[in-house]
Motif scaffolding. Structure first.
Motif, PDB file in Angstrom:
ATOM      1  N   THR A   5       0.840  -1.190   0.000  1.00 36.20           N
ATOM      2  CA  THR A   5       0.000   0.000   0.000  1.00 36.20           C
ATOM      3  C   THR A   5       0.873   1.237   0.000  1.00 36.20           C
ATOM      4  O   THR A   5       2.015   1.217   0.443  1.00 36.20           O
ATOM      5  N   THR A   6       0.335   2.305  -0.497  1.00 34.27           N
ATOM      6  CA  THR A   6       1.038   3.576  -0.478  1.00 34.27           C
ATOM      7  C   THR A   6       0.180   4.588   0.268  1.00 34.27           C
ATOM      8  O   THR A   6      -1.034   4.464   0.327  1.00 34.27           O
ATOM      9  N   ASN A   7       0.816   5.566   0.835  1.00 32.61           N
ATOM     10  CA  ASN A   7       0.090   6.631   1.505  1.00 32.61           C
ATOM     11  C   ASN A   7      -0.259   7.693   0.472  1.00 32.61           C
ATOM     12  O   ASN A   7       0.594   8.468   0.055  1.00 32.61           O
ATOM     13  N   LYS A   8      -1.506   7.697   0.076  1.00 33.52           N
ATOM     14  CA  LYS A   8      -1.984   8.612  -0.957  1.00 33.52           C
ATOM     15  C   LYS A   8      -2.074  10.043  -0.428  1.00 33.52           C
ATOM     16  O   LYS A   8      -1.907  10.990  -1.174  1.00 33.52           O
ATOM     17  N   PHE A   9      -2.298  10.165   0.872  1.00 31.34           N
ATOM     18  CA  PHE A   9      -2.511  11.484   1.462  1.00 31.34           C
ATOM     19  C   PHE A   9      -1.373  11.842   2.409  1.00 31.34           C
ATOM     20  O   PHE A   9      -0.830  10.985   3.096  1.00 31.34           O
ATOM     21  N   SER A  10      -1.063  13.119   2.457  1.00 31.76           N
ATOM     22  CA  SER A  10      -0.013  13.586   3.362  1.00 31.76           C
ATOM     23  C   SER A  10      -0.490  13.469   4.810  1.00 31.76           C
ATOM     24  O   SER A  10      -1.693  13.398   5.069  1.00 31.76           O
ATOM     25  N   PRO A  11       0.435  13.468   5.750  1.00 32.19           N
ATOM     26  CA  PRO A  11       0.041  13.404   7.162  1.00 32.19           C
ATOM     27  C   PRO A  11      -0.888  14.558   7.561  1.00 32.19           C
ATOM     28  O   PRO A  11      -1.783  14.386   8.377  1.00 32.19           O
ATOM     29  N   GLU A  12      -0.680  15.733   6.966  1.00 27.45           N
ATOM     30  CA  GLU A  12      -1.520  16.883   7.284  1.00 27.45           C
ATOM     31  C   GLU A  12      -2.958  16.665   6.830  1.00 27.45           C
ATOM     32  O   GLU A  12      -3.902  16.988   7.543  1.00 27.45           O
ATOM     33  N   VAL A  13      -3.123  16.108   5.638  1.00 32.43           N
ATOM     34  CA  VAL A  13      -4.462  15.843   5.110  1.00 32.43           C
ATOM     35  C   VAL A  13      -5.144  14.770   5.951  1.00 32.43           C
ATOM     36  O   VAL A  13      -6.328  14.891   6.286  1.00 32.43           O
ATOM     37  N   ARG A  14      -4.410  13.751   6.317  1.00 34.06           N
ATOM     38  CA  ARG A  14      -4.993  12.691   7.146  1.00 34.06           C
ATOM     39  C   ARG A  14      -5.427  13.235   8.503  1.00 34.06           C
ATOM     40  O   ARG A  14      -6.509  12.920   8.999  1.00 34.06           O
ATOM     41  N   ALA A  15      -4.595  14.067   9.116  1.00 28.17           N
ATOM     42  CA  ALA A  15      -4.936  14.642  10.419  1.00 28.17           C
ATOM     43  C   ALA A  15      -6.175  15.525  10.309  1.00 28.17           C
ATOM     44  O   ALA A  15      -7.059  15.487  11.173  1.00 28.17           O
ATOM     45  N   ARG A  16      -6.261  16.290   9.242  1.00 27.12           N
ATOM     46  CA  ARG A  16      -7.428  17.155   9.050  1.00 27.12           C
ATOM     47  C   ARG A  16      -8.687  16.330   8.838  1.00 27.12           C
ATOM     48  O   ARG A  16      -9.752  16.642   9.370  1.00 27.12           O
ATOM     49  N   ALA A  17      -8.592  15.262   8.092  1.00 24.15           N
ATOM     50  CA  ALA A  17      -9.747  14.392   7.850  1.00 24.15           C
ATOM     51  C   ALA A  17     -10.248  13.780   9.153  1.00 24.15           C
ATOM     52  O   ALA A  17     -11.451  13.724   9.403  1.00 24.15           O
ATOM     53  N   ARG A  19      -9.851  15.066  12.162  1.00 22.03           N
ATOM     54  CA  ARG A  19     -10.490  16.153  12.917  1.00 22.03           C
ATOM     55  C   ARG A  19     -11.894  16.422  12.400  1.00 22.03           C
ATOM     56  O   ARG A  19     -12.828  16.631  13.179  1.00 22.03           O
ATOM     57  N   MET A  20     -12.047  16.418  11.083  1.00 20.66           N
ATOM     58  CA  MET A  20     -13.364  16.666  10.491  1.00 20.66           C
ATOM     59  C   MET A  20     -14.366  15.594  10.915  1.00 20.66           C
ATOM     60  O   MET A  20     -15.514  15.902  11.228  1.00 20.66           O
ATOM     61  N   GLU A  23     -15.386  16.206  14.493  1.00 20.14           N
ATOM     62  CA  GLU A  23     -16.280  17.359  14.589  1.00 20.14           C
ATOM     63  C   GLU A  23     -17.678  17.017  14.082  1.00 20.14           C
ATOM     64  O   GLU A  23     -18.678  17.426  14.665  1.00 20.14           O
ATOM     65  N   ARG A  24     -17.754  16.285  12.991  1.00 22.63           N
ATOM     66  CA  ARG A  24     -19.047  15.936  12.385  1.00 22.63           C
ATOM     67  C   ARG A  24     -19.782  14.835  13.133  1.00 22.63           C
ATOM     68  O   ARG A  24     -20.969  14.648  12.951  1.00 22.63           O
ATOM     69  N   GLU A  25     -19.075  14.111  13.968  1.00 22.21           N
ATOM     70  CA  GLU A  25     -19.679  13.007  14.715  1.00 22.21           C
ATOM     71  C   GLU A  25     -20.871  13.506  15.537  1.00 22.21           C
ATOM     72  O   GLU A  25     -21.864  12.802  15.695  1.00 22.21           O
ATOM     73  N   ALA A  34     -20.414   9.847   9.940  1.00 21.85           N
ATOM     74  CA  ALA A  34     -19.517  10.990   9.784  1.00 21.85           C
ATOM     75  C   ALA A  34     -18.316  10.610   8.929  1.00 21.85           C
ATOM     76  O   ALA A  34     -17.906  11.358   8.036  1.00 21.85           O
ATOM     77  N   ALA A  35     -17.751   9.434   9.178  1.00 22.49           N
ATOM     78  CA  ALA A  35     -16.603   8.966   8.394  1.00 22.49           C
ATOM     79  C   ALA A  35     -16.987   8.764   6.936  1.00 22.49           C
ATOM     80  O   ALA A  35     -16.224   9.117   6.035  1.00 22.49           O
TER      81      ALA A  35
END
Length: 51
Positions: A5-17, A19-20, A23-25, A34-35
């Protein structure tokens, strides 16, 4: 041995997702809807955000 597998998203994008999702939960009956909602927006698997 390398991972298939590869990490398609940067650590920043993953952390923001994450958090979102947290918050939406509050707006949903559980974390899963929410997920699903956030995963659809950013183009990743719902299960990845749920974990």
């Amino acid at each position: 041995m390398t991972s298939k597998t590869t990490n398609k998203f940067s650590p920043e994008v993953r952390a923001r997702a994450v958090r979102m999702v947290l918050e939406r939960e509050k707006e949903h009956t559980s974390r899963w809807p929410a997920a699903v909602s956030i995963a659809a927006r950013i183009g990743c698997a719902s299960q990845a955000l749920h974990e």
